[in-house]
Design an enzyme around this catalytic site. Structure first.
Site, PDB file in Angstrom:
ATOM      1  N   GLU A 155     -10.992 -41.378   0.659  1.00  0.00           N
ATOM      2  CA  GLU A 155      -9.917 -40.728  -0.103  1.00  0.00           C
ATOM      3  C   GLU A 155      -9.207 -41.744  -1.017  1.00  0.00           C
ATOM      4  O   GLU A 155      -9.174 -42.928  -0.680  1.00  0.00           O
ATOM      5  CB  GLU A 155      -8.911 -40.063   0.859  1.00  0.00           C
ATOM      6  CG  GLU A 155      -8.174 -41.037   1.769  1.00  0.00           C
ATOM      7  CD  GLU A 155      -7.279 -40.316   2.784  1.00  0.00           C
ATOM      8  OE1 GLU A 155      -7.742 -39.388   3.456  1.00  0.00           O
ATOM      9  OE2 GLU A 155      -6.105 -40.711   2.880  1.00  0.00           O
ATOM     10  N   HIS A 196      -3.779 -35.364   2.569  1.00  0.00           N
ATOM     11  CA  HIS A 196      -3.195 -36.347   3.489  1.00  0.00           C
ATOM     12  C   HIS A 196      -1.661 -36.257   3.514  1.00  0.00           C
ATOM     13  O   HIS A 196      -0.955 -37.219   3.183  1.00  0.00           O
ATOM     14  CB  HIS A 196      -3.650 -37.768   3.112  1.00  0.00           C
ATOM     15  CG  HIS A 196      -3.560 -38.727   4.269  1.00  0.00           C
ATOM     16  ND1 HIS A 196      -4.398 -39.812   4.418  1.00  0.00           N
ATOM     17  CD2 HIS A 196      -2.720 -38.761   5.349  1.00  0.00           C
ATOM     18  CE1 HIS A 196      -4.090 -40.486   5.519  1.00  0.00           C
ATOM     19  NE2 HIS A 196      -3.059 -39.859   6.103  1.00  0.00           N
ATOM     20  N   ILE A 197      -1.178 -35.090   3.931  1.00  0.00           N
ATOM     21  CA  ILE A 197       0.278 -34.842   3.928  1.00  0.00           C
ATOM     22  C   ILE A 197       0.861 -34.755   5.329  1.00  0.00           C
ATOM     23  O   ILE A 197       1.981 -34.275   5.518  1.00  0.00           O
ATOM     24  CB  ILE A 197       0.651 -33.552   3.148  1.00  0.00           C
ATOM     25  CG1 ILE A 197      -0.020 -32.323   3.784  1.00  0.00           C
ATOM     26  CG2 ILE A 197       0.300 -33.692   1.672  1.00  0.00           C
ATOM     27  CD1 ILE A 197       0.563 -31.000   3.287  1.00  0.00           C
ATOM     28  N   GLY A 198       0.120 -35.249   6.334  1.00  0.00           N
ATOM     29  CA  GLY A 198       0.584 -35.111   7.719  1.00  0.00           C
ATOM     30  C   GLY A 198       2.037 -35.495   7.933  1.00  0.00           C
ATOM     31  O   GLY A 198       2.801 -34.785   8.578  1.00  0.00           O
ATOM     32  N   ALA A 238      -6.695 -37.025  11.586  1.00  0.00           N
ATOM     33  CA  ALA A 238      -6.728 -38.413  12.081  1.00  0.00           C
ATOM     34  C   ALA A 238      -7.069 -39.356  10.925  1.00  0.00           C
ATOM     35  O   ALA A 238      -6.164 -39.856  10.233  1.00  0.00           O
ATOM     36  CB  ALA A 238      -7.704 -38.526  13.238  1.00  0.00           C
ATOM     37  N   ARG A 282     -10.660 -41.736  26.328  1.00  0.00           N
ATOM     38  CA  ARG A 282     -11.565 -42.596  27.115  1.00  0.00           C
ATOM     39  C   ARG A 282     -11.001 -42.853  28.503  1.00  0.00           C
ATOM     40  O   ARG A 282     -11.732 -43.000  29.477  1.00  0.00           O
ATOM     41  CB  ARG A 282     -11.794 -43.916  26.378  1.00  0.00           C
ATOM     42  CG  ARG A 282     -12.587 -43.762  25.106  1.00  0.00           C
ATOM     43  CD  ARG A 282     -12.487 -45.001  24.274  1.00  0.00           C
ATOM     44  NE  ARG A 282     -11.093 -45.318  23.957  1.00  0.00           N
ATOM     45  CZ  ARG A 282     -10.698 -46.377  23.285  1.00  0.00           C
ATOM     46  NH1 ARG A 282     -11.586 -47.240  22.853  1.00  0.00           N
ATOM     47  NH2 ARG A 282      -9.411 -46.578  23.035  1.00  0.00           N
TER      48      ARG A 282
END
Ligand code: NAP
Ligand code: GLV
Length: 316
Positions: free
Chosen positions: A263, A281-283, A233, A179
């Site tokens: 999730e 979700h293993i970031g 994200a 933004r």
């Protein structure tokens, strides 16, 4: 003596700052989540809560805690959309997170998903495992190259910038949208323009009111039919229904996802969607990174309880 509720089991060494401070840790012998009602019941009896992104720290939890002795909630995650910040602010409960220490690991997973989705790696592996690979075929499993393609980053904060660094090594041109004008080369003021130009769109924004369903049917329709969407994200940043339709109709080439709306339940049509790489979700999931996250969250608690302002205090 300060008491700290640690909602889940963490990696070895992660709680050292709390142990060194001599705090009493309230923990379950087995690694089972607290229900919301259990969190509400436990909150007033502790000075701090060390939670995970899977714990819902609602106004009810915070208000119950603040009516007792709760001073700080620290999440072992950088995203804090699971915590009611307004309630924390009005109850004078501090909130800490773990910015910075997971950027490299999460950026790696974004690139992993971009590569895997471009090259249709999940479909190819599935064919092999199911005995459907009959031999090297010139026309089989044809994907798309990362090399020479355009990466469109939505969000250019800590993680987005690390993805950019990696992408340059792959010979990609990098554009980014936020933004606020970053002033850096590759800034694109309009999200629509970035979506139109990119071969790989990778999301690195927090989940807020302004990013909920940031990528929906209209935005997917702007993407190239050859493009790939990567989401490390938060699930609700993407309208999953619209994504499934885009994949089923061949409107985009592929998707690589690490995060999901609702999730760990996964939308059934997404599980069946073609050309889709799905990770649970293993970031940030390496031992070293998770330990840094736990320690930073724990250190934030130590700072707040000692009257210091922690560097990882959430201020927005
Ligand atoms: P960050 O440093 O705060 O960066 C966020 C970026 O998003 C900024 O560039 C911000 O710029 C931009 N942004 C915010 N709202 C926007 C909007 N409406 N439109 C466009 N851009 C917007 O955050 P980070 O540390 O990189 O982490 C990003 C997110 O990744 C976390 O919040 C978390 O949800 C997720 N995450 C996931 C994993 C995983 O395991 N998959 C691991 C770590 C983090 P402006 O404010 O100028 O717009
Ligand atoms: C992981 O998703 C995090 O926000 O740290």
């Amino acid at each position: 003596m300060s008491r700290v509720l640690v909602t889940r089991h963490l990696t070895d060494g992660g709680l050292d700052p709390l142990d060194e401070a001599g705090f009493t840790l309230v923990r379950r012998p087995v690694d089972e989540p607290y229900t919301h009602a259990e969190l509400v019941a436990a909150a007033p009896g502790v000075d701090a809560i060390l939670c995970l992104l899977t714990d819902r720290i609602t106004a009810e939890v915070i208000e119950a805690g603040a009516a007792g002795r709760l001073q700080v909630v620290a999440t072992a995650a950088v995203g804090y959309d699971n915590i009611d910040l307004d309630a924390a602010r009005s109850c004078d409960v501090s909130v800490c997170n773990t910015p910075g220490v997971l950027d490299q690991s999460t950026a790696d997973v974004a690139i992993l998903l971009a590569l895997a989705a471009c090259r249709l790696a999940s479909d190819a592996e599935r064919d092999l495992r199911q005995g459907q690979w009959t031999g090297w075929g010139f026309l089989d499993h044809l994907g798309r190259d990362l090399y020479g393609s355009v990466l469109g980053l939505v969000g250019y904060g800590r993680i987005g910038r690390e993805v950019a660094r990696r992408a340059e090594g792959f010979g990609m041109e990098v554009l980014h949208h936020t933004r606020t004008n970053t002033g850096y080369p590759g800034y694109v003021a309009e999200l629509d323009d970035l979506l139109t130009a990119a071969d790989v769109v990778s999301l690195h924004v927090p989940l807020t009111e302004s990013t909920h369903h940031l990528i929906g049917a209209r935005q997917l329709a702007l993407m190239k039919p050859t493009a790939v969407l990567v989401n490390t994200a938060r699930g609700p940043v993407v309208d999953e229904d619209a994504l499934v339709v885009a994949l089923e109709n061949g409107r985009i080439h592929a998707a690589g996802l690490d995060v999901y709306d609702g999730e760990p339940a996964i939308y059934r049509r997404l599980l069946a969607a073609p050309r889709t790489v799905l990770l649970p979700h293993i970031g940030s999931a390496t031992t070293a990174t998770r330990t840094r996250m736990a320690r930073l969250a724990a250190q934030g608690i130590c700072d707040v309880l000692a009257g210091r302002v922690p560097p990882n205090l959430v201020t927005s």
